[in-house]
Scaffold this motif. Structure first.
Motif, PDB file in Angstrom:
ATOM      1  N   ILE A 285      31.954  43.262  27.245  1.00 46.96           N
ATOM      2  CA  ILE A 285      33.115  42.652  27.905  1.00 46.96           C
ATOM      3  C   ILE A 285      32.951  42.763  29.421  1.00 46.96           C
ATOM      4  O   ILE A 285      33.177  41.799  30.157  1.00 46.96           O
ATOM      5  CB  ILE A 285      34.421  43.338  27.444  1.00 46.96           C
ATOM      6  CG1 ILE A 285      34.637  43.114  25.940  1.00 46.96           C
ATOM      7  CG2 ILE A 285      35.627  42.822  28.231  1.00 46.96           C
ATOM      8  CD1 ILE A 285      35.769  43.951  25.341  1.00 46.96           C
ATOM      9  N   ALA A 286      32.496  43.928  29.884  1.00 45.85           N
ATOM     10  CA  ALA A 286      32.362  44.180  31.322  1.00 45.85           C
ATOM     11  C   ALA A 286      31.351  43.244  31.974  1.00 45.85           C
ATOM     12  O   ALA A 286      31.419  42.980  33.170  1.00 45.85           O
ATOM     13  CB  ALA A 286      31.949  45.631  31.566  1.00 45.85           C
ATOM     14  N   ARG A 287      30.390  42.760  31.184  1.00 46.82           N
ATOM     15  CA  ARG A 287      29.316  41.942  31.761  1.00 46.82           C
ATOM     16  C   ARG A 287      29.526  40.449  31.571  1.00 46.82           C
ATOM     17  O   ARG A 287      28.646  39.659  31.901  1.00 46.82           O
ATOM     18  CB  ARG A 287      27.988  42.363  31.142  1.00 46.82           C
ATOM     19  CG  ARG A 287      27.606  43.751  31.582  1.00 46.82           C
ATOM     20  CD  ARG A 287      26.278  44.170  31.027  1.00 46.82           C
ATOM     21  NE  ARG A 287      25.926  45.483  31.546  1.00 46.82           N
ATOM     22  CZ  ARG A 287      24.784  46.102  31.310  1.00 46.82           C
ATOM     23  NH1 ARG A 287      23.865  45.508  30.576  1.00 46.82           N
ATOM     24  NH2 ARG A 287      24.541  47.284  31.816  1.00 46.82           N
ATOM     25  N   ASN A 288      30.678  40.052  31.045  1.00 47.23           N
ATOM     26  CA  ASN A 288      30.892  38.633  30.777  1.00 47.23           C
ATOM     27  C   ASN A 288      31.367  37.925  32.046  1.00 47.23           C
ATOM     28  O   ASN A 288      32.521  38.026  32.451  1.00 47.23           O
ATOM     29  CB  ASN A 288      31.906  38.480  29.642  1.00 47.23           C
ATOM     30  CG  ASN A 288      31.988  37.058  29.161  1.00 47.23           C
ATOM     31  OD1 ASN A 288      32.596  36.215  29.815  1.00 47.23           O
ATOM     32  ND2 ASN A 288      31.334  36.749  28.059  1.00 47.23           N
ATOM     33  N   GLY A 303      40.225  34.679  24.997  1.00 50.09           N
ATOM     34  CA  GLY A 303      39.147  34.056  24.212  1.00 50.09           C
ATOM     35  C   GLY A 303      37.777  34.516  24.695  1.00 50.09           C
ATOM     36  O   GLY A 303      36.841  34.678  23.917  1.00 50.09           O
ATOM     37  N   ARG A 304      37.678  34.753  26.004  1.00 52.19           N
ATOM     38  CA  ARG A 304      36.401  35.217  26.541  1.00 52.19           C
ATOM     39  C   ARG A 304      36.143  36.683  26.184  1.00 52.19           C
ATOM     40  O   ARG A 304      34.999  37.110  26.125  1.00 52.19           O
ATOM     41  CB  ARG A 304      36.366  34.982  28.054  1.00 52.19           C
ATOM     42  CG  ARG A 304      36.316  33.485  28.375  1.00 52.19           C
ATOM     43  CD  ARG A 304      36.385  33.174  29.860  1.00 52.19           C
ATOM     44  NE  ARG A 304      36.328  31.727  30.078  1.00 52.19           N
ATOM     45  CZ  ARG A 304      36.462  31.138  31.261  1.00 52.19           C
ATOM     46  NH1 ARG A 304      36.670  31.877  32.343  1.00 52.19           N
ATOM     47  NH2 ARG A 304      36.383  29.831  31.372  1.00 52.19           N
ATOM     48  N   VAL A 305      37.206  37.432  25.964  1.00 51.44           N
ATOM     49  CA  VAL A 305      37.031  38.809  25.470  1.00 51.44           C
ATOM     50  C   VAL A 305      36.471  38.752  24.052  1.00 51.44           C
ATOM     51  O   VAL A 305      35.486  39.432  23.731  1.00 51.44           O
ATOM     52  CB  VAL A 305      38.366  39.588  25.483  1.00 51.44           C
ATOM     53  CG1 VAL A 305      38.178  40.981  24.898  1.00 51.44           C
ATOM     54  CG2 VAL A 305      38.941  39.667  26.898  1.00 51.44           C
ATOM     55  N   LEU A 306      37.045  37.899  23.227  1.00 47.71           N
ATOM     56  CA  LEU A 306      36.556  37.798  21.849  1.00 47.71           C
ATOM     57  C   LEU A 306      35.124  37.283  21.792  1.00 47.71           C
ATOM     58  O   LEU A 306      34.320  37.775  20.998  1.00 47.71           O
ATOM     59  CB  LEU A 306      37.481  36.894  21.011  1.00 47.71           C
ATOM     60  CG  LEU A 306      38.383  37.694  20.079  1.00 47.71           C
ATOM     61  CD1 LEU A 306      39.377  38.512  20.877  1.00 47.71           C
ATOM     62  CD2 LEU A 306      39.050  36.835  19.051  1.00 47.71           C
TER      63      LEU A 306
END
Lengths: 383, 383
Positions: A285-288, A303-306
């Protein structure tokens, strides 16, 4: 107070001329004993700077008399000449202080692939040594800054003993370790083995879980030196907790000073099957980049977390995942949860909770948002 | 020419009202046979959108009669209702075209976590079906755009047979696959098994090696449909090469249209011990935000290439690494090489060669620079 908060240490920070802008760039930290115990943790990058290779050797003895640190150049990817320069720096410090060069740790930070100006650095060691003081901790912390906007220090007090420290780091923050130089000192009377155990336990849950931009440095160094000057040997648990507290505080300061960042993002992964799963998901998550941009835009884009969780090998079922952003469960059972408009994104701190519904383990990873300022700072860094 | 370049296919692209701005958002591609063979490759993200789950099922039969694609909504993380919507969409297409719903693939792209406006989508299927045409490929390609600035199509000609296709994708481009919807068609008379083999071989070295921002989507779908209408069954090698050529061309178009990018970066890893090593190193370099910022600033910062290589498990010795940027070997044997001022960074294409000096395998990974425009586009995407 920094590295001189604990008894038995002197320090100095001066401008040796390594940085072309004339800012302080050379720090010296000296352990005056009676004990010279030390431990260290270094970057897990396989491309290691010369000072990292040198200091790893020094630590095999479990003893450090002095640490010399420079900003203005990483001395990484500099070949045999770079290693000779590190060696010569340690010899110079040993000579000036009357100690053994094999007990002098070296740390460098700055641009990779450039040799250090030794004609400035070596005379700088004389200047720094002449200014060594029990009040020098602050100046030492200032001299190791690169793109840091503030210097970072922290202190934890035990009963009659102290752990203090300084850190530099503002970008290229990623685990194994967060990119940084850190020197911690204590006057507790603790042996090298205990220092090593306490330091590894602390870095594992603090610096190793700061992941500002996913980029791992060649120079990360965290040292812990004990002088024994208090004459007190604390209980291990108490001592380890003090080391962890200082590391955690310095780690938070690194996050808050990350290059160009406008948000400090705390990612708490809960109900994981294992701690490793929780850390893997937290890092993913931290690198997205897309999520980090969205949070910069104050968009609670769960949605980007998922989609970040979905790239991991952690145990979870997609339709049992829950995500809260700043206290609002915007995703429930893998789908739409509470109204995302309820999420208040105005503040600097963003708190994401990712519930894997797969166990009872937890980990917290810290990161920052991705901003145009980050791009600007890092597109102009070496030019 | 797109998906209607090959004989036996009709297509349409219309504005169904799924996008609030009224742009085209619904595409239909129909295989009129005589063969209905098909193969597909999907995202390896474990959080998969409803249409991906549906289309994976459809492909078990190796047959696809029609593909319906929408932009304006990803139908990902939408729970049972989202899957029902995908199912209803396939049933509607089947009903209108008089085919079996189990042979209708569905693909969606857009924001995650929002249900599709079925009251607009279903009537849109009627409109699209009424406009199906052998010249509809271009319109279909336009209807699947999201943040794409241009629509993407490609064609390769064999002797009497054709492979054509369309792609959408402009951000969230990362392997397993590059985030995208792609439909390829051919009038070659090829069975599903051969299609599958050729498609997997092609995507492995093309779409899977485009890594614009390291972010993996929930919706990636690449379909290959064969109508057999040419009556010609080409040699496998010839056919596979045509599929690879079209995939490579579309992949390049994705890179060139990546959100906010100002540089297209070709990372060629050479002399690796294994192809997997070469790909791992290529991806690690492609995902290094600091390097991507540096290249945006036209700074040939090879130290960041080395620090990215150092995070991998690939076989190499740090002091044997060589790096060229735009033809200049700026790093030799892990240290300073030719003068970095010789590197001409003025052009859009940047070519990095990373020589691992550990074997003879090679891989090429494509990425983009990291820019303030990328941040702006992605911080305002859903709001």
């Amino acid at each position: 107070m920094s590295v001189t908060a604990a008894q038995g240490f002197t320090a100095a920070g001066i401008a040796a001329g390594i940085k072309e802008n004339g800012n302080p760039d050379l720090a010296l930290v000296v352990n005056n004993g009676p004990r010279l115990a030390a431990a260290g943790v270094f970057t897990s990058n396989r491309v290691k700077a010369a000072p990292v290779l040198w200091s790893e050797q020094v630590l095999r003895s479990g003893r450090i008399s002095a640490v010399v640190l420079n900003s203005g150049g990483a001395n990484a990817c500099t070949g045999p000449k770079g290693f000779q320069d590190t060696h010569a720096t340690a010899e110079k410090v040993a000579d000036v202080l009357g100690v053994n060069a094999a007990e002098v740790a070296v740390a460098s930070t700055g641009l990779i692939g450039v040799l250090l100006p030794m004609d400035k650095l070596l005379p700088g060691v004389d200047t720094a040594a002449a200014q060594l003081s029990e009040h020098g901790g602050e100046k030492a912390a200032i001299a190791i800054k690169t793109t840091d906007t503030v210097h970072k220090t922290s202190v934890a007090q035990g009963e009659g003993w102290t752990v203090g420290g300084m850190a530099k780091g503002a970008g290229m923050l990623a685990p194994g370790l967060a990119t940084m130089l850190v020197v911690l000192t204590t006057d507790a009377d603790v042996d090298a083995e205990t220092l090593d155990k306490a330091l590894r336990a602390a870095t594992r849950v603090t610096f190793d879980r700061v992941d500002s931009d996913g980029c791992m440095s060649t120079n990360d160094t965290v040292l812990l030196l004990a002088s024994g000057a208090s004459g007190i040997t604390p209980e291990y648990a108490e001592f380890a907790e003090a080391v962890r507290t200082v590391c955690d505080d310095l780690g938070q300061q690194l996050v808050r000073d990350a290059e160009g960042a406008s948000k400090d993002i705390k990612i708490e992964v809960i109900n994981a099957a294992t701690e490793d799963d929780a850390v893997e998901v937290g890092r993913s998550i931290a690198r997205n980049n897309l999520l980090k941009c969205a949070l910069h835009g104050e968009d609670p884009n769960w949605g980007r977390v998922l989609s970040a969780i979905g790239t991991t090998k952690a145990a979870f079922e997609p339709d049992r995942l829950n995500v809260a952003i700043n206290g609002v469960w915007v995703c429930k059972n893998g789908g739409v949860g509470e109204d995302r408009d309820k999420v208040d994104m105005r503040y600097r701190e963003v708190h994401i909770v990712a519930d894997l519904a797969a166990g009872s383990e937890t980990a917290t990873v810290w990161t920052n948002d991705l901003t145009a300022d980050y791009v600007h700072e890092n597109s102009a860094y070496s030019s």
